[in-house]
Design a protein around this motif. Structure first.
Motif, PDB file in Angstrom:
ATOM      1  N   ILE A 204       0.827  -1.212   0.000  1.00 26.46           N
ATOM      2  CA  ILE A 204       0.000   0.000   0.000  1.00 26.46           C
ATOM      3  C   ILE A 204       0.861   1.262   0.000  1.00 26.46           C
ATOM      4  CG2 ILE A 204      -0.261   0.000   2.522  1.00 26.46           C
ATOM      5  CD1 ILE A 204      -2.762   1.241  -0.168  1.00 26.46           C
ATOM      6  N   THR A 205       1.964   1.279   0.723  1.00 33.34           N
ATOM      7  CA  THR A 205       2.812   2.471   0.719  1.00 33.34           C
ATOM      8  C   THR A 205       3.518   2.637  -0.623  1.00 33.34           C
ATOM      9  OG1 THR A 205       4.608   1.203   1.778  1.00 33.34           O
ATOM     10  CG2 THR A 205       3.170   2.504   3.213  1.00 33.34           C
ATOM     11  N   SER A 206       3.904   1.524  -1.236  1.00 28.94           N
ATOM     12  CA  SER A 206       4.496   1.603  -2.575  1.00 28.94           C
ATOM     13  C   SER A 206       3.480   2.120  -3.580  1.00 28.94           C
ATOM     14  CB  SER A 206       5.018   0.228  -3.018  1.00 28.94           C
ATOM     15  OG  SER A 206       6.057  -0.222  -2.177  1.00 28.94           O
ATOM     16  N   THR A 207       2.249   1.638  -3.463  1.00 33.34           N
ATOM     17  CA  THR A 207       1.190   2.092  -4.366  1.00 33.34           C
ATOM     18  C   THR A 207       0.972   3.598  -4.230  1.00 33.34           C
ATOM     19  OG1 THR A 207       0.083  -0.054  -4.319  1.00 33.34           O
ATOM     20  CG2 THR A 207      -1.250   1.853  -4.965  1.00 33.34           C
ATOM     21  N   CYS A 208       0.854   4.066  -3.006  1.00 33.68           N
ATOM     22  CA  CYS A 208       0.603   5.492  -2.784  1.00 33.68           C
ATOM     23  C   CYS A 208       1.786   6.346  -3.246  1.00 33.68           C
ATOM     24  CB  CYS A 208       0.297   5.749  -1.316  1.00 33.68           C
ATOM     25  SG  CYS A 208      -1.248   4.986  -0.752  1.00 33.68           S
ATOM     26  N   GLY A 209       2.997   5.881  -2.991  1.00 36.66           N
ATOM     27  CA  GLY A 209       4.163   6.606  -3.453  1.00 36.66           C
ATOM     28  C   GLY A 209       4.221   6.685  -4.979  1.00 36.66           C
ATOM     29  N   LEU A 210       3.841   5.600  -5.649  1.00 42.25           N
ATOM     30  CA  LEU A 210       3.844   5.598  -7.109  1.00 42.25           C
ATOM     31  C   LEU A 210       2.684   6.399  -7.682  1.00 42.25           C
ATOM     32  CD1 LEU A 210       4.924   1.907  -7.739  1.00 42.25           C
ATOM     33  CD2 LEU A 210       6.257   3.975  -8.199  1.00 42.25           C
ATOM     34  N   VAL A 211       1.564   6.457  -6.955  1.00 44.07           N
ATOM     35  CA  VAL A 211       0.461   7.328  -7.381  1.00 44.07           C
ATOM     36  C   VAL A 211       0.926   8.783  -7.364  1.00 44.07           C
ATOM     37  CG1 VAL A 211      -1.771   8.278  -6.669  1.00 44.07           C
ATOM     38  CG2 VAL A 211      -1.442   5.809  -6.781  1.00 44.07           C
ATOM     39  N   ASP A 212       1.672   9.170  -6.322  1.00 44.18           N
ATOM     40  CA  ASP A 212       2.226  10.529  -6.265  1.00 44.18           C
ATOM     41  C   ASP A 212       3.135  10.803  -7.461  1.00 44.18           C
ATOM     42  OD1 ASP A 212       0.911  11.117  -3.920  1.00 44.18           O
ATOM     43  OD2 ASP A 212       2.606  10.619  -2.630  1.00 44.18           O
ATOM     44  N   LYS A 213       3.972   9.845  -7.782  1.00 42.73           N
ATOM     45  CA  LYS A 213       4.889  10.009  -8.906  1.00 42.73           C
ATOM     46  C   LYS A 213       4.124  10.072 -10.224  1.00 42.73           C
ATOM     47  CE  LYS A 213       9.085   8.091 -10.966  1.00 42.73           C
ATOM     48  NZ  LYS A 213      10.140   7.045 -10.874  1.00 42.73           N
ATOM     49  N   ALA A 214       3.108   9.237 -10.360  1.00 39.84           N
ATOM     50  CA  ALA A 214       2.301   9.230 -11.584  1.00 39.84           C
ATOM     51  C   ALA A 214       1.586  10.561 -11.773  1.00 39.84           C
ATOM     52  CB  ALA A 214       1.293   8.081 -11.539  1.00 39.84           C
ATOM     53  N   ARG A 215       1.040  11.118 -10.695  1.00 40.88           N
ATOM     54  CA  ARG A 215       0.340  12.400 -10.793  1.00 40.88           C
ATOM     55  C   ARG A 215       1.301  13.531 -11.141  1.00 40.88           C
ATOM     56  NH1 ARG A 215      -1.727  14.787  -6.854  1.00 40.88           N
ATOM     57  NH2 ARG A 215      -3.496  15.736  -7.949  1.00 40.88           N
TER      58      ARG A 215
ATOM     59  N   PHE B 187      -4.883   7.496 -14.505  1.00 35.83           N
ATOM     60  CA  PHE B 187      -3.564   6.884 -14.321  1.00 35.83           C
ATOM     61  C   PHE B 187      -3.349   6.337 -12.910  1.00 35.83           C
ATOM     62  CE2 PHE B 187       1.235   7.251 -15.149  1.00 35.83           C
ATOM     63  CZ  PHE B 187       1.231   6.048 -15.821  1.00 35.83           C
ATOM     64  N   PRO B 188      -3.758   7.028 -11.844  1.00 39.26           N
ATOM     65  CA  PRO B 188      -3.563   6.464 -10.500  1.00 39.26           C
ATOM     66  C   PRO B 188      -4.225   5.094 -10.327  1.00 39.26           C
ATOM     67  CG  PRO B 188      -4.052   8.795 -10.341  1.00 39.26           C
ATOM     68  CD  PRO B 188      -4.256   8.425 -11.787  1.00 39.26           C
ATOM     69  N   ALA B 189      -5.442   4.942 -10.830  1.00 45.39           N
ATOM     70  CA  ALA B 189      -6.109   3.640 -10.725  1.00 45.39           C
ATOM     71  C   ALA B 189      -5.367   2.588 -11.537  1.00 45.39           C
ATOM     72  CB  ALA B 189      -7.560   3.749 -11.191  1.00 45.39           C
ATOM     73  N   MET B 190      -4.845   2.986 -12.700  1.00 49.86           N
ATOM     74  CA  MET B 190      -4.070   2.063 -13.523  1.00 49.86           C
ATOM     75  C   MET B 190      -2.828   1.596 -12.771  1.00 49.86           C
ATOM     76  SD  MET B 190      -4.428   4.209 -17.081  1.00 49.86           S
ATOM     77  CE  MET B 190      -3.093   3.349 -17.895  1.00 49.86           C
TER      78      MET B 190
END
Length: 253
Positions: free
Chosen positions: A128-139, A148-151
């Motif tokens: 979950i922390t990796s997902t959230c960190g990568l969502v930040d990077k994706a945004r 893109f975040p859901a992807m």
């Protein structure tokens, strides 16, 4: 209070700064244990080099590799060049396969064993922390792509399944990917990433981002530990009704 503060600090540290060993090592151990159980269930013999390499992508780091490949437009294979990931993966592989009296594997495979549950909790926290960190990077890199975040969440929670599909197909077995047969992993990844993105980053300009991040992480860790301890799927409600509704539509197009 102290435990809550420590958990919050660990969540924020894992998401924003580094990959703490208290998260990395248990994650690697439970990942290798699950891989070994999977290969035994498939009646496949031990193949030390194959097991060492494939387990890295199929059960341990496949999610992060797939998501970063998507975000950075790089080869998914390049993820294995990170020394911290490969070194600790090797150590975990040695522990799970070659510990004296097979003690590590035999202990972690026991349902509801405290060590297993701790490893499951840290594995869930890692995801979950990796997902959230990568969502930040994706945004940051693709701010106009609202989907893109859901992807990223879907890729994070399902890339390992793709590599297992590759293994099964290479052995001539009938198998379908998560794209052809979506499961709760698709719902989990998309739901968690979307919740973090909208509640943590968009709602009120991200004012409550840290609180939202900690709350989502606590929910996911608790859910994963409960699922493992009771051998159930708490998110079955999230994907079965949706895909049941989409089923008739798919058959008509």
């Amino acid at each position: 209070m102290v435990i809550g503060t420590a958990f919050s600090n660990l969540v924020l540290r894992s998401t924003d700064k580094e990959y703490p060993l208290i998260v990395h090592v248990p994650h690697a151990l439970i990942s290798l244990t699950r891989y070994r159980l999977w290969r035994a269930a498939e009646n496949e013999p031990r193949q030390w080099l194959y097991d060492l390499l494939v387990s890295f992508y199929s059960h341990s780091q496949g999610g992060g590799a797939g998501a970063l490949a998507l975000i950075d437009s790089k080869s998914i294979v390049s993820y294995i060049t990170r020394p911290d990931l490969t070194h600790y993966h090797l150590l975990a592989w040695l522990a799970v396969y070659w510990s004296p009296f097979d003690a590590v594997f035999r202990t972690i495979r026991i349902p509801r064993h405290p060590l297993r549950l701790f490893c499951v909790a840290m594995d869930a926290l890692d995801a979950i922390t990796s997902t959230c960190g990568l969502v930040d990077k994706a945004r940051k890199l693709h701010p106009k792509n609202l989907l893109f975040p859901a992807m990223v969440g879907v890729i994070m929670y399902n890339s390992g399944a793709f590599f297992r599909w590759c293994d099964e197909r290479s052995r001539g077995l009938p198998s379908r990917t998560f794209l052809a047969q979506p499961n709760s992993g698709v719902a989990r990844g998309a739901l968690l990433a979307a919740m973090y993105c909208w509640l943590g980053r968009i709602w009120r300009g991200g004012k409550h981002r840290n609180s939202v991040l900690v709350a989502i992480s606590l929910f996911e860790v608790s859910a994963q530990v409960l699922e493992d301890a009771l051998n159930l799927n708490l998110l079955a409600w999230a994907h079965k009704p949706l895909f049941s509704l989409l089923g008739p539509f798919k058959s008509t197009v």
